[in-house]
Scaffold this motif. Structure first.
Motif, mmCIF file in Angstrom:
data_model
loop_
_atom_site.group_PDB
_atom_site.id
_atom_site.type_symbol
_atom_site.label_atom_id
_atom_site.label_comp_id
_atom_site.label_asym_id
_atom_site.label_seq_id
_atom_site.Cartn_x
_atom_site.Cartn_y
_atom_site.Cartn_z
ATOM 1 N N ILE A 85 -0.248 -3.156 5.324
ATOM 2 C CA ILE A 85 -1.787 -3.866 4.640
ATOM 3 C C ILE A 85 -1.693 -5.298 4.225
ATOM 4 N N ILE A 86 -2.481 -4.989 4.098
ATOM 5 C CA ILE A 86 -3.670 -6.323 4.262
ATOM 6 C C ILE A 86 -4.778 -5.683 2.831
ATOM 7 N N ALA A 87 -4.989 -7.583 2.041
ATOM 8 C CA ALA A 87 -5.418 -7.594 0.372
ATOM 9 C C ALA A 87 -5.469 -9.145 0.601
ATOM 10 N N CYS A 88 -6.645 -10.181 -0.145
ATOM 11 C CA CYS A 88 -6.680 -10.584 -0.599
ATOM 12 C C CYS A 88 -7.214 -12.574 0.702
ATOM 13 N N ILE A 89 -7.715 -11.439 1.613
ATOM 14 C CA ILE A 89 -7.522 -12.070 2.899
ATOM 15 C C ILE A 89 -8.980 -12.644 3.312
ATOM 16 N N VAL A 106 -3.792 -0.536 6.732
ATOM 17 C CA VAL A 106 -4.627 -0.431 5.514
ATOM 18 C C VAL A 106 -5.206 -1.607 4.848
ATOM 19 N N ALA A 107 -6.061 -1.541 4.450
ATOM 20 C CA ALA A 107 -7.285 -2.565 4.148
ATOM 21 C C ALA A 107 -7.457 -2.118 2.309
ATOM 22 N N SER A 125 -8.907 2.067 7.768
ATOM 23 C CA SER A 125 -8.422 2.795 6.245
ATOM 24 C C SER A 125 -8.705 1.655 5.314
ATOM 25 N N SER A 126 -9.187 2.071 4.300
ATOM 26 C CA SER A 126 -9.323 0.922 3.427
ATOM 27 C C SER A 126 -9.074 1.682 1.914
ATOM 28 N N MET A 127 -8.440 0.689 0.978
ATOM 29 C CA MET A 127 -8.321 1.452 -0.697
ATOM 30 C C MET A 127 -9.677 0.593 -1.666
ATOM 31 N N VAL A 128 -10.228 0.542 -1.989
ATOM 32 C CA VAL A 128 -11.367 0.289 -2.940
ATOM 33 C C VAL A 128 -11.998 0.458 -4.476
ATOM 34 N N CYS A 177 -0.564 4.263 3.934
ATOM 35 C CA CYS A 177 -0.372 3.616 5.263
ATOM 36 C C CYS A 177 1.139 4.188 5.766
ATOM 37 N N ILE A 178 2.070 4.952 4.743
ATOM 38 C CA ILE A 178 3.286 5.790 5.303
ATOM 39 C C ILE A 178 2.818 6.790 5.665
#
Length: 333
Positions: A124-128, A146-147, A156-159, A302-303
């Protein structure tokens, strides 16, 4: 120490059946599975994670890649709440979290190399910097990624509803009688451009002056410098929308130190809905993001990819809410 053989004896079934229950196999009766898991919990059974990894070909770990420019680390007001929700959902599903970096002992590795060495099941990726070569390499790899707060057809992302958030916030200020509104945007990403477009459409609809100033997300030094430059320009607007609540709080402090009252002399709004904004008097006007929803959704997405062994590249949008605090006032006609 309680073993699967002890649980099998207590449940009157085979150790193979107990193993299937723990590893969520489909060919086991749901009632039997629930009885086994309940008995294991009551007996204080602690699973052998190494054996579990060997039997399932999984490490049951999700990597977290997080490195914000503000250097706030885990004290980052926005991401801390997201991470807590990720952690809760991951643990509920039987996964642990591990942080991903470019340093492994005294050697530098790429993010992808680190993930492969740790054998993380997903990331899981964030703030980068999502556009960096190493992050792009990871997102294009075989590992489920997942971003959070990043919009792209490549991952794939959550916004959040970023366009809508800035649009309704700007409309709110216009309805209060403001005709000169500055928007300080953060780092120029896809999310930022959505917010800029939300602001622009509201401004252009009323044929008002468009004023956009480049700033940074969660950056005290830049926020103070940009606010001071605006004050010194002698062309103060009637309202300022900051990139985030953290910036808005530092902006208010900088304005007040220059003897500019909020909201009497100028209105101020933020974006995110962090708890500190509620503590401010008067309460900060902002757009509240569902931070826990973003984190929980990212973990579940992600899971799902890990367990179905299918990498998807879908975007899920989470709703926002306008919080009409006391830092914005209605102008006299």
């Amino acid at each position: 120490m309680v073993t699967i053989y002890d649980i099998a004896k207590a449940c009157g079934c085979s150790s193979a059946t107990v193993s299937k229950a723990f590893n969520d196999y489909a060919d086991i009766n749901i009632m039997t599975k629930q009885r086994i898991l309940k008995t294991a919990n009551e007996m204080g059974f602690i699973p052998n994670t190494q054996a579990r990894a060997l039997s399932t070909k999984k490490t049951w770990t999700i990597g977290v890649l997080f490195q914000d420019e503000s250097k706030g680390g885990l004290t980052h007001y926005f991401f801390a709440q997201i991470l807590e929700a990720v952690k809760e959902q991951a643990e509920k599903s039987g996964y642990d979290l591990t942080f991903i970096s470019r340093i492994w002992g005294d050697k530098k590795r790429t993010y992808l190399e680190h993930c492969r060495m740790k054998k993380t099941d997903g990331v899981i990726i964030a703030c980068i910097d999502f556009e960096s070569e190493e992050v792009q390499e990871l997102m294009k790899s075989e590992i489920p990624v997942v971003a959070i707060d990043y919009s792209s057809p490549n991952v794939s992302s959550m916004v959040s509803e970023n366009y809508k958030g800035l649009n309704i916030l700007t409309q709110f200020l216009i309805q209060l009688g403001h005709k000169d509104i500055v928007y300080m945007n953060g780092h120029l990403t896809a999310v930022t451009y959505e917010r800029i477009n939300g602001y622009r459409d509201a401004i252009r609809k009323e044929n008002l002056r468009e004023r956009i100033i480049n700033s940074k997300y969660y950056d005290r030094k830049t926020t103070i410098a940009v606010t001071k430059a605006l004050i010194e320009s002698g062309d103060l607007p009637t309202a300022i929308i900051y990139p985030d609540d953290y910036g808005a709080l530092w902006g208010i402090k900088t304005l007040r130190e220059a003897h500019i009252r909020v909201p009497e002399d100028i209105s101020v709004a933020g974006f995110d809905g962090i708890e500190l904004g509620e503590m401010l008097h008067p309460r900060l006007t902002t757009v509240k993001q569902d931070m826990r929803g973003l984190g929980r959704g990212a973990a579940l997405k992600c899971i799902k990819m890990i367990e179905t062994k299918k990498i998807t590249k879908t975007e899920t949008t989470v709703g926002i809410e306008l919080v009409a605090g006391g830092t914005c006032r209605k102008l006299d006609k």
